[in-house]
Write an enzyme that holds these catalytic residues in place. Structure first.
Site, PDB file in Angstrom:
ATOM      1  CG  HIS A 250       8.596  71.301  -9.842  1.00  0.00           C
ATOM      2  ND1 HIS A 250       7.949  71.983 -11.181  1.00  0.00           N
ATOM      3  CD2 HIS A 250       8.288  69.884  -9.514  1.00  0.00           C
ATOM      4  CE1 HIS A 250       7.726  70.057 -11.262  1.00  0.00           C
ATOM      5  NE2 HIS A 250       7.589  69.626 -10.583  1.00  0.00           N
TER       6      HIS A 250
ATOM      7  CB  SER B 193       5.466  67.297 -10.656  1.00  0.00           C
ATOM      8  OG  SER B 193       6.928  67.385 -10.971  1.00  0.00           O
TER       9      SER B 193
END
Length: 310
Positions: free
Chosen positions: A190, A86
């Site tokens: 996400h 991430s």
């Protein structure tokens, strides 16, 4: 082959930066970074409580700064590959020479603010699923309107969506899943909920001058090695609204012949996954400066293996 990895949001804990600031020059470096991005990193890394550092706009720059600071403390390291989970992908981009430290911190400051704004539009969150088979779990999540936002390997999947959808998941777990654990994050990262942040990052990316990676940069979009700076940045932008495929990154590490893995501060999450998915590969997590010697030893051993193989 040494792999250097950087964790994502949720790895931070109150006061975790404190011992790192005691290293020579560290406090001055962090002060300069703080001035550059308009955020008191030292305060948030030493005195702020769990709720304060849960704030996406704070957590993301703090994580990248910690990763850069701890990697610098290792000395001159030349990994065979780098990757980040991430927001850790921005840290990895700096490791690979695609961005310098200040450019990475300015980009992550924009990312954190943009994702915090996107998260405020709808009440959303993320939950980790413990146990289960991905082939069963993923379709079940999609049936509930949730996104498998992190497919981490080693049997771990993180679902993301609205709080109502996550509540439905608690009541209707996929077959084989033992527990559903709410994560301490401020939104459904996400996923399509982050689309407004992508647009802001696209604008910020136009101001960057990325260089070609100096080592293999493994993207968590699909586990592929990315060879141009422009493509690294494009993936950093798009990945905000797309799932993290850390499982594919670890498959790539294996294919590349990983012999050691070091996770920068605040380490622990990715080494935990590696121990299950890459059995037999030595790992070190940089939690405090006390872990530096073990990391340097592993780096030396991995580097000597690289040289012998070459």
């Amino acid at each position: 082959m040494l792999v250097l990895v950087a964790p994502g949001q949720g790895a931070q804990t109150p006061g975790f930066l404190t011992p790192w600031l005691e290293l020579p020059g560290a406090a001055d470096r962090v002060a300069a970074w703080s001035d550059a991005i308009g955020l008191d990193l030292a305060h948030y890394g030493t005195k702020a409580d769990a709720d304060e550092i849960r704030d996406t706009a704070v957590a993301q720059p703090l994580l990248v700064a910690a990763g850069l600071l701890s990697a610098a403390a290792l000395g001159d390291v030349t990994p065979g590959a780098v990757a980040g989970h991430s927001v850790g992908e921005i840290t990895a981009a700096a490791f690979a020479g695609v961005l310098d430290d200040l450019a990475a911190l300015r980009l992550v400051r924009t990312r954190g603010l943009a994702m915090a704004e996107a998260a405020a539009i709808t009440q959303t969150g993320m939950s980790a699923l413990l146990g289960g088979d991905p082939e069963v779990t993923v379709p079940h999540l999609e049936k509930l309107g949730l996104t498998p936002a992190n497919v981490n390997g080693a049997g771990q999947i993180v679902a993301a969506g609205t709080l109502e959808q996550l509540a439905a998941l608690e009541a209707d777990k996929p077959e084989g899943v033992r527990r559903v654990v709410a994560l301490k994050v401020a939104g459904a990262f996400h996923t399509h909920h982050m689309a407004p942040a992508v647009a802001k990052l696209e604008e910020a990316a136009k101001q960057l001058s990325p260089a070609a990676p100096t080592t293999r940069y493994v993207s968590n979009k699909d586990g592929q090695v990315v060879t141009t700076g422009a493509e690294v940045i494009a993936r950093l932008v798009g990945q905000v609204a797309n799932p993290v495929r850390w499982d594919l990154c670890m498959e790539t590490f294996k294919e590349l012949g990983v012999t050691g893995l070091v996770e920068v501060c605040p380490g622990g999450t990715l080494t935990g996954l590696a121990k299950r998915a890459l059995p037999g590969v030595p790992t070190v997590a940089l939690k405090t400066p006390d872990d530096l010697d073990a990391a340097r030893t592993l780096i030396a051993e991995s580097t000597s293996t690289d040289t012998a193989t070459a």
